[in-house]
Motif scaffolding. Structure first.
Motif, mmCIF file in Angstrom:
data_model
loop_
_atom_site.group_PDB
_atom_site.id
_atom_site.type_symbol
_atom_site.label_atom_id
_atom_site.label_comp_id
_atom_site.label_asym_id
_atom_site.label_seq_id
_atom_site.Cartn_x
_atom_site.Cartn_y
_atom_site.Cartn_z
ATOM 1 N N PRO A 161 52.987 37.479 73.117
ATOM 2 C CA PRO A 161 53.277 37.836 74.514
ATOM 3 C C PRO A 161 52.193 38.757 75.064
ATOM 4 O O PRO A 161 52.138 39.938 74.749
ATOM 5 C CB PRO A 161 54.626 38.549 74.426
ATOM 6 N N GLN A 162 51.318 38.219 75.877
ATOM 7 C CA GLN A 162 50.175 38.980 76.363
ATOM 8 C C GLN A 162 50.598 40.242 77.092
ATOM 9 O O GLN A 162 49.927 41.270 77.018
ATOM 10 C CB GLN A 162 49.314 38.096 77.273
ATOM 11 N N LEU A 168 46.411 46.731 73.828
ATOM 12 C CA LEU A 168 45.367 46.621 72.814
ATOM 13 C C LEU A 168 44.174 45.865 73.376
ATOM 14 O O LEU A 168 44.332 44.957 74.197
ATOM 15 C CB LEU A 168 45.902 45.876 71.581
ATOM 16 N N ASN A 169 42.971 46.231 72.909
ATOM 17 C CA ASN A 169 41.797 45.460 73.315
ATOM 18 C C ASN A 169 41.781 44.140 72.555
ATOM 19 O O ASN A 169 42.531 43.958 71.581
ATOM 20 C CB ASN A 169 40.512 46.273 73.117
ATOM 21 N N ARG A 173 43.949 43.194 69.224
ATOM 22 C CA ARG A 173 45.015 42.212 69.369
ATOM 23 C C ARG A 173 44.879 41.100 68.334
ATOM 24 O O ARG A 173 45.855 40.699 67.694
ATOM 25 C CB ARG A 173 44.998 41.639 70.787
ATOM 26 N N LYS A 174 43.662 40.618 68.143
ATOM 27 C CA LYS A 174 43.443 39.559 67.148
ATOM 28 C C LYS A 174 43.753 40.051 65.740
ATOM 29 O O LYS A 174 44.386 39.350 64.939
ATOM 30 C CB LYS A 174 42.010 39.039 67.212
ATOM 31 N N ALA A 175 43.303 41.264 65.405
ATOM 32 C CA ALA A 175 43.556 41.809 64.073
ATOM 33 C C ALA A 175 45.050 41.959 63.829
ATOM 34 O O ALA A 175 45.560 41.641 62.740
ATOM 35 C CB ALA A 175 42.846 43.148 63.898
ATOM 36 N N GLY A 201 47.479 51.251 64.860
ATOM 37 C CA GLY A 201 46.675 52.054 65.778
ATOM 38 C C GLY A 201 47.541 53.037 66.550
ATOM 39 O O GLY A 201 48.295 53.811 65.972
ATOM 40 N N GLU A 202 47.473 52.968 67.867
ATOM 41 C CA GLU A 202 48.219 53.896 68.717
ATOM 42 C C GLU A 202 49.538 53.316 69.202
ATOM 43 O O GLU A 202 50.175 53.891 70.088
ATOM 44 C CB GLU A 202 47.352 54.285 69.925
#
Length: 222
Positions: A161-162, A168-169, A173-175, A201-202
């Motif tokens: 879901p974008q 996230l950058n 997002r891919k990771a 991450g955050e």
């Protein structure tokens, strides 16, 4: 032994960390402790594409150890000898990972910093040593590898879901999606109503799994 460095990764807890190095492509950095921030100590390391990290399972310390463990690759139900696995629960809680060295940078406040890709370490993991990966000595193609003969493939399809992952950058997002596709759950858990939360991450990512579909239901800032 004294840690010489620590690694900074987006994986804030054990849950969700790739189970082996090289499975998820994301950038992390190895930051030396103050006594080891000496540029001469890494001179020539930039000529290698891969390095070994020798590190500590600092979140998996126990007073006792078991001679057998249940590796996730076998579904978490079959026991094998601890020395036939890479389990974190060992007599000496030491880990070994081969990671890609992206670049070596000398930063004013931190001295030499190693930027790496493909690490399977929790954020803040202590690093005991760094060595160059040498193919003629370290690579043995075509040999037997017991119960793990092949690289694991994604087990789940991630509904992406974008609007939830917009915090996230694209690289993050891919990771994250790649890590989730490998299925971070214990392999013996298969409850479609259960909600899992994974720090990355955050953010914290909440998700459920129904059959082979992982559904991200919430992304909140930590």
């Amino acid at each position: 032994m004294t840690p010489i460095a620590h690694i900074e990764t987006p994986f804030r807890s054990k849950f969700g960390v790739p189970r082996q190095a090289g499975l998820v492509d994301y950038e992390a950095r190895v930051v030396f402790e103050p006594d080891y921030r000496i540029p001469e100590a890494v001179r020539g390391l930039e000529e290698f594409d891969y390095i070994w990290l020798l590190w500590q399972f600092h979140l998996a310390q126990r007073e006792t150890w078991s001679p057998t463990v249940r590796p996730p690759r076998l579904g978490g139900n079959k026991r094998v000898g601890v020395f036939a696995t890479r389990s974190p629960f060992r007599p000496n809680n030491i880990g070994l990972s081969s990671v890609r060295l992206l670049r070596v940078a000398v930063e004013p406040a931190l001295g030499p910093v190693l930027y790496v890709s493909g690490a399977d370490l929790v954020d803040g993991t202590p690093v005991f040593d760094i060595k160059p990966y040498i193919p003629y000595a370290d690579s043995h193609p075509g040999v037997r590898s017991g119960f793990a003969p092949d690289s694991p493939t994604p087990r789940l399809t991630v509904a992406d879901p974008q609007q939830l992952l917009s915090k996230l950058n694209p690289g993050q997002r891919k990771a994250l999606v790649d890590a989730l596709a490998l299925d971070p759950r214990p392999h013996y858990q298969d409850d479609p109503s259960r909600r899992y939360v994974m720090p990355f991450g955050e953010v914290e990512v909440a998700f459920t799994v129904d059959s082979k579909m992982l559904n991200i239901v919430n992304v909140s800032t930590i």
